[in-house]
Scaffold this active site. Structure first.
Site, PDB file in Angstrom:
ATOM      1  N   GLY A 116       0.838  -1.194   0.000  1.00  0.00           N
ATOM      2  CA  GLY A 116       0.000   0.000   0.000  1.00  0.00           C
ATOM      3  C   GLY A 116       0.870   1.240   0.000  1.00  0.00           C
ATOM      4  O   GLY A 116       2.086   1.144   0.124  1.00  0.00           O
ATOM      5  N   PRO A 117       0.240   2.409  -0.142  1.00  0.00           N
ATOM      6  CA  PRO A 117       0.998   3.654  -0.229  1.00  0.00           C
ATOM      7  C   PRO A 117       1.836   3.909   1.021  1.00  0.00           C
ATOM      8  O   PRO A 117       1.550   3.331   2.074  1.00  0.00           O
ATOM      9  CB  PRO A 117      -0.081   4.733  -0.370  1.00  0.00           C
ATOM     10  CG  PRO A 117      -1.354   4.028  -0.629  1.00  0.00           C
ATOM     11  CD  PRO A 117      -1.202   2.622  -0.200  1.00  0.00           C
ATOM     12  N   GLY A 119       3.274   5.458   4.400  1.00  0.00           N
ATOM     13  CA  GLY A 119       2.654   6.146   5.531  1.00  0.00           C
ATOM     14  C   GLY A 119       1.326   5.574   5.974  1.00  0.00           C
ATOM     15  O   GLY A 119       0.630   6.156   6.796  1.00  0.00           O
ATOM     16  N   LYS A 122       2.248   0.266   7.514  1.00  0.00           N
ATOM     17  CA  LYS A 122       2.744  -1.096   7.290  1.00  0.00           C
ATOM     18  C   LYS A 122       3.790  -1.486   8.337  1.00  0.00           C
ATOM     19  O   LYS A 122       3.704  -2.551   8.953  1.00  0.00           O
ATOM     20  CB  LYS A 122       3.321  -1.213   5.867  1.00  0.00           C
ATOM     21  CG  LYS A 122       2.266  -0.995   4.798  1.00  0.00           C
ATOM     22  CD  LYS A 122       2.821  -1.134   3.394  1.00  0.00           C
ATOM     23  CE  LYS A 122       3.791  -0.037   3.024  1.00  0.00           C
ATOM     24  NZ  LYS A 122       3.175   1.305   2.967  1.00  0.00           N
ATOM     25  N   HIS A 334      -1.937  34.129 -12.240  1.00  0.00           N
ATOM     26  CA  HIS A 334      -1.775  32.691 -12.448  1.00  0.00           C
ATOM     27  C   HIS A 334      -2.650  31.897 -11.463  1.00  0.00           C
ATOM     28  O   HIS A 334      -3.433  31.027 -11.865  1.00  0.00           O
ATOM     29  CB  HIS A 334      -0.292  32.347 -12.263  1.00  0.00           C
ATOM     30  CG  HIS A 334       0.052  30.906 -12.441  1.00  0.00           C
ATOM     31  ND1 HIS A 334       0.792  30.435 -13.502  1.00  0.00           N
ATOM     32  CD2 HIS A 334      -0.239  29.816 -11.694  1.00  0.00           C
ATOM     33  CE1 HIS A 334       0.942  29.129 -13.393  1.00  0.00           C
ATOM     34  NE2 HIS A 334       0.321  28.724 -12.296  1.00  0.00           N
ATOM     35  N   GLU A 335      -2.549  32.208 -10.194  1.00  0.00           N
ATOM     36  CA  GLU A 335      -3.338  31.477  -9.193  1.00  0.00           C
ATOM     37  C   GLU A 335      -4.826  31.719  -9.367  1.00  0.00           C
ATOM     38  O   GLU A 335      -5.641  30.812  -9.190  1.00  0.00           O
ATOM     39  CB  GLU A 335      -2.899  31.850  -7.771  1.00  0.00           C
ATOM     40  CG  GLU A 335      -1.468  31.462  -7.415  1.00  0.00           C
ATOM     41  CD  GLU A 335      -1.148  30.004  -7.681  1.00  0.00           C
ATOM     42  OE1 GLU A 335      -2.061  29.157  -7.598  1.00  0.00           O
ATOM     43  OE2 GLU A 335       0.013  29.701  -8.002  1.00  0.00           O
TER      44      GLU A 335
END
Ligand code: ADP
Ligand code: ZN
Ligand code: MG
Length: 510
Positions: A116-117, A119, A122, A334-335
């Protein structure tokens, strides 16, 4: 399938769009951004930070250390992950009384693979299993085995198992097993082969009565050598996924047990905000908030601490503005472009913050959206996402002209291109709906035309974004002015400004 899944994870992740500092710092920033763009989702970067409880490296001569000196850990330290815990409970019972299983002629899995990803807990689960069963815990990372000289890694494997055998019953944990167990057809290496073979033969040397369990962890199960996954090896696979909303709440509750929270802090609301956070990111968020409160020194952890910690966890801490007034204007436009197109095309993703304050990862400003919780990602959604990513650049072009484009959109553009490429080559979303060009390429070799198709898709979507922004130039200008004045707007305020300036209220359904 798998990469479509990772892709879905990326899309469900916090949707952050960055403007990158240009000028003197651009080289350093660009390399950072490349790292960022190559990761699945933004939150993954957060979770990857070393601070968040990685497996302890192993001591002298890298032989494994047992966990006795470390803080005791058991199943009560793990929230959520109910399914994984259920599997592990069975293994705990086995570790406690392996003889029982021998009597019934039952074969326990020798190897368990947690995948799994990053963090998601595990390492924590493996350690908790050892703690629950009251047996020693030996930990080593796959990358510790990978050495330049043939035979060194294999020697290390044998050394590890020798120590473990002496301990009697135990849990052996091998983190990042993909570092040594990659598919052999990709970059074959003698050294890695030998190491892998040593591991497999050591594992086959155990009997059910020994009470030894080898747990491996990876975030890339698709990259593992099939030899590792065969019966008698790592044949039990337990998925440890990102927590859903209720699971996030239980993780937050667990980690706030020792933290004084103000009454105005709502963990329920925080769980709803933190879509696609891993357990490690949640823990680190609460810790950041606690650090802020501790530095202040009076009162409990309050809502504002949580809010600041949240932005810090996803986007890095705010920094002082060093840009010139003209640069600030570019960043604001831009934002504002990102925010506007996101509000128009994906109103289900709630804007959380629009800011022109420099933040982490070399960002000169950012947009933060809390995405709607979803399992499937559709074509329309992906197209909208590409438009949102391209909107920063489109707003610049529209306002200042093509000659004045900045490098600020570099990460936006490469992420948009990657998305478009997977639509074209993997998902059959541009062209033949039933063909994966990637698989076809693997099977038959030399498929041409993917790059052209990808470019055409991006061109089309960029055109659509430019059109949309030019229809709503009033709102774009209003929002960028507001950003220039207050530097950072919370999402609701940004949306109100947009809504007040929309011409003929043209909203596309998501
Ligand atoms: P992984 O090995 O999957 O990368 P870790 O086990 O190292 O993740 O998790 C890092 C930290 O995140 C843990 O030490 C713990 O503090 C927190 N954490 C992650 N998942 C959970 C969970 N399900 N319950 C409680 N804490 C968690
Ligand atoms: Zn951008
Ligand atoms: Mg780990």
């Amino acid at each position: 399938m798998l990469s479509a899944l990772t892709l879905a994870a990326a899309l469900c992740g916090m949707l952050l769009s960055f403007t990158i500092d240009s000028g003197a710092r651009s080289r350093a920033t660009l390399s950072q951004i490349l790292i960022f763009a190559s990761l699945a989702g933004f939150v993954a970067t957060v979770a990857l930070r070393p601070a968040s409880g990685r497996t302890e490296a192993v001591g002298a001569s890298r032989a494994a250390v047992s966990d006795s000196a470390k803080r005791a850990c058991n199943f009560s330290n793990v929230a959520a992950n109910a399914q994984a815990l259920q599997s592990l409970t069975e293994l705990r019972d086995y570790l406690k009384a392996p003889e029982k299983y021998v009597r019934y002629g039952a074969r326990m899995p020798k190897g368990v693979l947690l995948y799994g990803p990053p963090g998601t807990g595990k390492t924590l689960l493996a350690r908790a299993l050892a703690g629950e069963a009251g047996v020693p815990f030996f930990a080593l990372s796959g990358s510790d085995f990978v050495e330049k000289y043939v035979g060194v890694g294999a020697g290390r494997v044998r050394e590890l198992f020798k120590k473990a055998r002496k301990a009697g019953k135990c849990v052996i944990f091998i983190d990042e097993i993909d570092a040594l167990g990659k598919r052999r057809d990709e970059n074959a290496s003698d050294e890695r082969d030998q190491t892998l073979n040593a591991l497999l033969s050591e594992m086959s040397g155990f009997y059910t009565g020994d009470g030894v369990i080898v747990i491996a962890a990876t975030n890339r199960i698709d990259a593992l050598d099939p030899a590792l996954l065969r019966p008698g090896r790592f044949d039990r696979h337990i998925e440890v996924g990102l927590p859903g909303r209720a699971e996030r709440l239980s993780i937050l509750k667990l980690h706030s047990e020792n933290k004084p929270l103000d009454e105005d802090v709502s963990l329920e609301a925080l769980a709803a905000e933190t879509v696609s956070f891993s357990g490690a990111s949640l823990e680190s968020l609460l810790n950041e908030a606690a650090l802020l409160a501790a530095a202040r020194g009076n009162g409990n952890i309050c809502k504002a601490d949580i809010q600041t910690a949240f932005y810090k966890t996803v986007a890095g801490a705010d920094r002082e503005i060093t840009a010139t007034p003209q640069e600030r204007l570019v960043i604001a436009v831009h934002e504002a472009g990102h925010a506007l197109v996101s509000h128009l095309l994906s109103p289900e993703n709630r804007l959380s913050r629009v800011s022109i304050l420099p933040a982490g990862h070399g960002a000169a400003g950012y947009n933060l959206c809390v995405p709607a919780e979803r399992v499937m990602v559709g074509r329309k959604h992906m197209q909208s996402q590409i438009c949102v990513l391209l909107a920063g650049r489109a707003a610049e072009q529209l306002t200042f002209g093509e000659e004045e484009l900045t490098a600020g959109a570099s990460s936006d553009i490469s992420r948009a291109t990657e998305l478009a490429a997977s639509m074209v080559t993997e998902l059959g979303m541009a062209g033949e709906p039933a063909v994966s060009l990637k698989a076809l390429n693997r099977a038959c070799g030399g498929v041409t035309g993917a790059a052209e198709r990808c470019k055409a898709l991006l061109d089309g979507l960029y055109g659509r974004t430019l059109q949309l922004l030019s229809e709503q130039q009033g709102a774009l200008t209003a929002l960028s002015q507001a950003l220039l004045e207050s530097e950072s707007l919370d999402g609701a305020m940004a949306e109100a400004i947009i809504d007040a300036h929309l011409s003929n209220d043209r909203r596309e359904p998501a």
